[in-house]
Design an enzyme around this catalytic site. Structure first.
Site, short mmCIF file in Angstrom:
data_model
loop_
_atom_site.label_atom_id
_atom_site.label_comp_id
_atom_site.label_asym_id
_atom_site.label_seq_id
_atom_site.Cartn_x
_atom_site.Cartn_y
_atom_site.Cartn_z
N SER A 75 -43.71 10.90 -1.43
CA SER A 75 -42.67 10.04 -2.01
C SER A 75 -42.34 8.83 -1.17
O SER A 75 -41.65 7.93 -1.63
CB SER A 75 -41.39 10.83 -2.29
OG SER A 75 -40.68 11.09 -1.09
N LYS A 113 -35.68 10.26 2.00
CA LYS A 113 -35.59 9.23 0.96
C LYS A 113 -34.82 8.03 1.51
O LYS A 113 -34.14 8.11 2.52
CB LYS A 113 -34.83 9.74 -0.28
CG LYS A 113 -35.46 10.92 -0.99
CD LYS A 113 -36.67 10.53 -1.79
CE LYS A 113 -37.24 11.67 -2.58
NZ LYS A 113 -37.99 12.63 -1.82
#
Length: 158
Positions: A75, A113
């Protein structure tokens, strides 16, 4: 026993993270040991668990509360953080808007993230256009630290 050669990259300040990685020159004498405390998901959050290993990193990458985590997932590829990388983290309890952070969700799962503070809560944004963001309430997350560096197998760094 096989020796793994790592290449280290340090985050340069005031640049977008995808463009901020600078190679760190080092030799074995200039390295120090930090804890490698487990895995962090760069994808769907994974259950928090800690191992008791360590990694030798250049002393210049170590601050006060530095530790390392092994990245699992894709990600964060647009920030040049890849599956299998070891990220060097500075323990911190807060993050600026847009910082790349290790975040604990509901005291159970940990993920890597970009953190954005929004009107209705927080957005955990992957750095991979094929993956959706995660939206949560402020009370659902706890910042554990910020990414300050990356260690990558030398054969993967080319």
């Amino acid at each position: 026993m096989t020796t793994v050669t790592l290449q280290f990259f340090e985050r340069r300040p005031n640049l977008p993270i995808a463009e901020s990685w600078a190679p760190v020159d080092h030799d074995a004498d200039s390295c120090a040991e930090i804890p490698l405390i487990g895995n962090v998901s760069a994808g769907l959050p994974i259950e928090a668990c800690s191992d008791t290993a360590s990694i030798h990193v250049p002393s210049s990458m170590i601050r006060r509360n530095t530790y390392a985590l092994q990245v699992r997932g894709n990600s964060m590829i647009d920030c040049n953080i890849f599956d299998g990388d070891v990220i060097i983290i500075e323990r911190q309890e807060s993050a600026e808007n847009g910082e790349t952070a290790v975040v604990m969700i509901n005291d159970q799962e940990v993920t890597l993230k970009k953190l954005y503070i929004e009107k209705n809560g927080v957005r955990l944004q992957p750095a991979n256009t094929s993956m959706p963001p995660i939206y949560l309430r402020n009370s659902d997350i706890r910042v554990l630290g910020l990414v300050m560096g990356v260690a990558r197998r030398a054969e993967m760094a080319a």
